[in-house]
Scaffold this motif. Sequence first.
Motif, PDB file in Angstrom:
ATOM      1  N   SER A 158     -41.876  10.255  15.105  1.00 14.01           N
ATOM      2  CA  SER A 158     -43.084  10.780  13.968  1.00 14.01           C
ATOM      3  C   SER A 158     -41.805  10.942  12.458  1.00 14.01           C
ATOM      4  O   SER A 158     -42.824  10.348  11.604  1.00 14.01           O
ATOM      5  CB  SER A 158     -43.466  11.566  14.021  1.00 14.01           C
ATOM      6  N   GLU A 159     -41.304  11.435  12.326  1.00 16.48           N
ATOM      7  CA  GLU A 159     -39.974  12.425  11.515  1.00 16.48           C
ATOM      8  C   GLU A 159     -39.373  10.242  11.228  1.00 16.48           C
ATOM      9  O   GLU A 159     -39.562  10.249   9.589  1.00 16.48           O
ATOM     10  CB  GLU A 159     -39.519  13.356  11.810  1.00 16.48           C
ATOM     11  N   PHE A 160     -38.972   9.589  11.518  1.00 16.19           N
ATOM     12  CA  PHE A 160     -38.624   8.982  11.024  1.00 16.19           C
ATOM     13  C   PHE A 160     -39.796   7.540  11.068  1.00 16.19           C
ATOM     14  O   PHE A 160     -39.363   6.978   9.544  1.00 16.19           O
ATOM     15  CB  PHE A 160     -37.304   7.893  12.308  1.00 16.19           C
ATOM     16  N   TYR A 161     -40.691   7.507  11.566  1.00 19.41           N
ATOM     17  CA  TYR A 161     -41.344   6.167  10.895  1.00 19.41           C
ATOM     18  C   TYR A 161     -42.708   6.392  10.338  1.00 19.41           C
ATOM     19  O   TYR A 161     -43.329   5.770  10.015  1.00 19.41           O
ATOM     20  CB  TYR A 161     -42.216   5.775  11.768  1.00 19.41           C
ATOM     21  N   ASN A 162     -42.844   7.948  10.196  1.00 18.96           N
ATOM     22  CA  ASN A 162     -43.546   8.959   9.191  1.00 18.96           C
ATOM     23  C   ASN A 162     -45.102   8.352   9.483  1.00 18.96           C
ATOM     24  O   ASN A 162     -45.976   7.951   8.970  1.00 18.96           O
ATOM     25  CB  ASN A 162     -43.808   7.768   7.367  1.00 18.96           C
ATOM     26  N   THR A 163     -44.936   8.911  10.806  1.00 19.58           N
ATOM     27  CA  THR A 163     -46.299   9.059  10.874  1.00 19.58           C
ATOM     28  C   THR A 163     -46.726  10.866  11.669  1.00 19.58           C
ATOM     29  O   THR A 163     -45.947  11.535  11.186  1.00 19.58           O
ATOM     30  CB  THR A 163     -46.135   7.744  12.760  1.00 19.58           C
ATOM     31  N   PRO A 164     -48.060  10.601  11.447  1.00 17.36           N
ATOM     32  CA  PRO A 164     -48.814  11.677  11.755  1.00 17.36           C
ATOM     33  C   PRO A 164     -47.903  12.942  13.319  1.00 17.36           C
ATOM     34  O   PRO A 164     -47.930  12.510  14.018  1.00 17.36           O
ATOM     35  CB  PRO A 164     -50.150  11.636  12.384  1.00 17.36           C
ATOM     36  N   TRP A 165     -47.766  13.833  12.407  1.00 20.43           N
ATOM     37  CA  TRP A 165     -47.117  14.806  13.602  1.00 20.43           C
ATOM     38  C   TRP A 165     -48.251  16.595  13.401  1.00 20.43           C
ATOM     39  O   TRP A 165     -48.010  16.436  12.016  1.00 20.43           O
ATOM     40  CB  TRP A 165     -45.758  14.851  13.582  1.00 20.43           C
ATOM     41  N   PRO A 166     -48.474  16.767  13.625  1.00 21.83           N
ATOM     42  CA  PRO A 166     -47.850  17.009  15.369  1.00 21.83           C
ATOM     43  C   PRO A 166     -49.226  15.943  15.785  1.00 21.83           C
ATOM     44  O   PRO A 166     -50.113  15.611  15.228  1.00 21.83           O
ATOM     45  CB  PRO A 166     -48.136  18.070  16.183  1.00 21.83           C
ATOM     46  N   LEU A 167     -48.742  15.180  17.093  1.00 17.02           N
ATOM     47  CA  LEU A 167     -50.222  14.140  17.480  1.00 17.02           C
ATOM     48  C   LEU A 167     -51.415  14.484  18.280  1.00 17.02           C
ATOM     49  O   LEU A 167     -51.016  15.675  18.554  1.00 17.02           O
ATOM     50  CB  LEU A 167     -49.591  12.997  19.522  1.00 17.02           C
ATOM     51  N   ASN A 168     -52.570  13.808  18.010  1.00 17.16           N
ATOM     52  CA  ASN A 168     -53.496  14.952  18.136  1.00 17.16           C
ATOM     53  C   ASN A 168     -54.636  14.067  18.835  1.00 17.16           C
ATOM     54  O   ASN A 168     -54.112  12.236  18.750  1.00 17.16           O
ATOM     55  CB  ASN A 168     -54.416  15.660  17.112  1.00 17.16           C
ATOM     56  N   ALA A 169     -55.473  13.723  20.008  1.00 12.53           N
ATOM     57  CA  ALA A 169     -56.850  12.804  20.206  1.00 12.53           C
ATOM     58  C   ALA A 169     -56.928  12.374  19.489  1.00 12.53           C
ATOM     59  O   ALA A 169     -57.461  11.100  20.359  1.00 12.53           O
ATOM     60  CB  ALA A 169     -57.618  14.054  21.455  1.00 12.53           C
ATOM     61  N   GLY A 170     -57.220  12.798  17.760  1.00 12.39           N
ATOM     62  CA  GLY A 170     -58.217  11.338  17.651  1.00 12.39           C
ATOM     63  C   GLY A 170     -57.243  10.675  16.833  1.00 12.39           C
ATOM     64  O   GLY A 170     -57.328   9.675  16.285  1.00 12.39           O
ATOM     65  N   LEU A 171     -56.098  10.308  17.279  1.00 13.11           N
ATOM     66  CA  LEU A 171     -54.822   8.853  17.002  1.00 13.11           C
ATOM     67  C   LEU A 171     -55.008   7.978  17.935  1.00 13.11           C
ATOM     68  O   LEU A 171     -55.073   6.815  18.270  1.00 13.11           O
ATOM     69  CB  LEU A 171     -53.785   9.701  16.434  1.00 13.11           C
ATOM     70  N   PHE A 172     -55.525   9.041  19.800  1.00 13.19           N
ATOM     71  CA  PHE A 172     -56.116   7.645  20.390  1.00 13.19           C
ATOM     72  C   PHE A 172     -57.663   8.023  21.108  1.00 13.19           C
ATOM     73  O   PHE A 172     -57.623   7.933  22.289  1.00 13.19           O
ATOM     74  CB  PHE A 172     -54.872   8.440  21.684  1.00 13.19           C
TER      75      PHE A 172
END
Length: 184
Positions: A158-172
């Motif tokens: 997540s840090e490298f790809y600049n994606t949301p952290w922490p992951l949450n159910a709304g992302l899936f």
Amino acid sequence: MHQIADLTSIFERTFYHSHNTRLVKGEHEPIYIPADVKTPYHQIVFAHGFYASALHEIAHWLVAGDKRRLLEDYGYWYCPDGRDKAQQAEFEAVEVKPQAIEWALSVATGFEFNVSVDNLNGEQTCRFDFQARVHKQLLQLLKIGFNPRTTALLKALSEFYNTPWPLNAGLFVWQHPQELSNAV
């Protein structure tokens, strides 16, 4: 955007010193090979340099416990493509958790995830039912938490790809196509 070199580098920084394990591009079928006298480190060998294969094989490694990681292919039996209905059901049952983790890895890297029933020449099952089971497992993992190795890698990705952290159910968010057609 999704370079194997980046993924292998992130994996190595995260796990080489602590787990003596490397992610290795293979030429053929994927395999996990524990360290031996010839190669002093464990190898997660993924197929043909494919990014999706690397994520999938990493997911299996993240599921495997300490003892399993000392065995070739974690000591599991694998029935290749061409499985009958019973063999396919058994395959899918053991693939639910690794593919749930693979889905999380995919989101952490911004890479598209697709479930794999991996049985092109065998008995076909409902891909959507399998994906529903994988999705349910993923939501459960998000609720109870991933193991420490998985969490460490998800955070690094997540840090490298600049994606949301922490992951949450709304992302899936995913809905079975049958549920969608019933809603219409």
